[in-house]
Design a protein around this motif. Sequence first.
Motif, PDB file in Angstrom:
ATOM      1  N   ASP B   8      83.680  39.977  59.598  1.00  0.00           N
ATOM      2  CA  ASP B   8      83.314  41.485  60.551  1.00  0.00           C
ATOM      3  C   ASP B   8      84.628  42.364  60.429  1.00  0.00           C
ATOM      4  O   ASP B   8      84.134  43.444  59.953  1.00  0.00           O
ATOM      5  N   ARG B   9      85.732  41.640  60.636  1.00  0.00           N
ATOM      6  CA  ARG B   9      86.741  42.504  60.790  1.00  0.00           C
ATOM      7  C   ARG B   9      87.159  43.265  59.276  1.00  0.00           C
ATOM      8  O   ARG B   9      87.417  44.091  59.244  1.00  0.00           O
ATOM      9  N   GLU B  12      84.797  45.932  58.846  1.00  0.00           N
ATOM     10  CA  GLU B  12      85.164  47.070  59.738  1.00  0.00           C
ATOM     11  C   GLU B  12      86.173  47.772  59.297  1.00  0.00           C
ATOM     12  O   GLU B  12      86.567  49.011  59.601  1.00  0.00           O
TER      13      GLU B  12
END
Lengths: 280, 233, 260
Positions: B8-9, B12
């Motif tokens: 996810d990071r 992102e």
Amino acid sequence: MKKINKRIQKTLIMIFALGLASATLFTGCAQKTSADDGKEQVRKVIVGTGNGYEPYCYLDDNGNLAGYEYEVLKEVDKLLPQYEFEYQTSDFTNVLISLDAGKIDIAAHQYEYNDERNEKYLFGTEPYTTYVTYLVVPSDNEDIKSLDDLAGKTIYTGGKGSNSTYIVEAYNEEHPDNKINIENAESLTSEEFVQGLLSGKWDAAIATRRDAEKHNKAYGSDAIKIVGDPIQTSSTNYLFSKDDTQLQQDVDGAIKQLKENGKLAEISIAQLGGDYTENE
Amino acid sequence: MGDLFSADRLVEEFPKLIPYLIENLKVLLWATVFGVILGLLITGVRMKKIPILYQITVVYISFMRGTPMLVQLLLIYYGLPAFIDPILGTNISREWPPILFAYTTFILNQGAFLSSIFYGAIKGVPSGQFEAGLSVGMTKLQTFRRIIAPMAVRIALPPFGSDFVGVFHNASLVYVIGVVDIMGRAKSIGSATGHVLEAYVIVALLFIIFSMGARALFGFVGNKLDYANIKVR
Amino acid sequence: MQIDVKAIFESFVSGLTYLPKTLILILVPLSIGLVVGTSIALVRIYKVPVLSQFFAVFIPVYQGVPIVVALMVYNLIYLMKTNDVLKFFGSSKTIADIDSIYVGLFALSLMMICSISEVMRGALLSINKGQYEASYSVGMTKPQTLRKIILPQVISIAIPALINTTVGLIKSTSIVYAIGIAEILSGALVPSSRKYTFFEGYLAAAIIYWILTILIELLYSYLEKRTSIFKTGKTENKKLWSLKCWRSNTSEKALAEMKS
């Protein structure tokens, strides 16, 4: 061959000269704008600060400078119409070299007082944050209480130019047969800081209570704790060049004003999560 | 926390980091354009063995080759104004943003490295080629332009390509003087979020893509230029 | 800015005391790189299935990562995962027993393996097929040919490029300073962190690296003379080839040689 070489050389020299000229033009422009501002000459003051010490000085989501140092200096700038602040960020250690080199006028990176710094730079006289550092160890460690317990062990003291490094270096010089291994690294993340201690990479580190709390919060549990008496009880000041007393006095005056009108405490609460401007 | 890596990071942070690659590309561009010019000038000095200047270039190239980029950046960032400002009456120490010092360092460094490549390439053309050119009635200038230069370009291209990629890699060090490039941004994301591995992985990926692309491009151009038919494997 | 000459001297002396650490950081990756890198080059030349395809992809990809990025990643993994890995293998040791110099050695060794394998592969390719055929025709086996005929020539051909790889390595060792390994640069900065003379520290470090590079080049040029008996007639190829190297391999030496 000679001819073409000459021709090539000529063209090259011209291009190079053009490049230089444009560079000079660029700097020339910058000079002009700063001189034309207002009737009274506004002095451009460059503030040097870090980019990797959250919540004091770091880059926000958009890559802009943010944090306590920046917020305080913004207020100082407002109080001092005769100056116009600009900001330049770099690694912690290099901020002070920038001050040496005259690249910046104010160094703002939570600088604590020490004699060597005082000999080389001009300290502000109006502290703007308290800074009390402790030994930090994993929560389950009961053996380490002071620097004396660390002989032959390893301690993490932040960047090379940090006051904690200075203190432990001085300790090592006084206790030549009780030496502590110092490890430095610039701008560690909370992840690295906590893990470095938990894994035993370092036996201890030096940090303020609020930094330790910050790391615990980021890590999600009370993994580390502070122990013993403070390593050093001090407060932080701005650093100026030795001969820049005018700027020092003006900034000191502004900080004093911000203290009196409660603005400094406000910023501290907003940025650091508590009022750390007078005492802890 | 505790999780070292999260996809996810990674996703992102990708768009946050990409724009900062421009800073590295700018360094690469400046270093290449002005590095080529400086390199040619130095090559001229070395070919003609111009006294004094020649000795200076020997020491200069040795220094640029013998000291780490990291240290060169810091020495030029802090040391160059101490030479330039008193002489020219300028104040680059304060008025130049860090990135201009990054450009300067890389141009100076590239000038040294590229002059070696150019010099070697020109010397690498067999001397028979020059004689052959003269013997069919070409002037010296014509021989240089039509025979020597194209072959030298062909010889210089592969090392130039490797050098180009190398400069791009070295450009990941400009964060040490406070340029917020992709590496500086990755570090600052690390200090703001407490996680930094994903940012480094993104940086690594971008560098891999760019390096391989550049290598492929230089390989392609090199094959196209293979008219001199020098087999270099 | 005032430069404190005494501080340069202090930093110089302090930096020199860390020379052994830097030498370890040079010699270990260089040796590993020579052995493993040459093996990989042979694997690729002899087209060993699977392995040669793997390296054909891995090496260019890995060479795309700047050393500073690789180092940061390894250091992070080292900090976070060493204890887990040690526990997994049932070791009672902890990260405290494993100095972070190993992270530097790992990163630099991988870098050297990649660049030396490319150097060696280029050198192997530049050897005339006739050399193999001639050896086989006098009844030599493959390993014999390799050991007695090919490798001696390869080493002699590769030396200029190896100098450059080594010079690149010396300079790269300064980057491990970023993860807190004590070597020349951080040694030179020890007096600086007491007296705030960092510029002088950097200057002193630059001088030490410069001297080190010059010494390595002298050493190699001596070696080169010693091995020149193996030189083949195909010097033209060699000269051109040695130019075709990675940035750190843009060799002054190789180029100087082209003049002759």
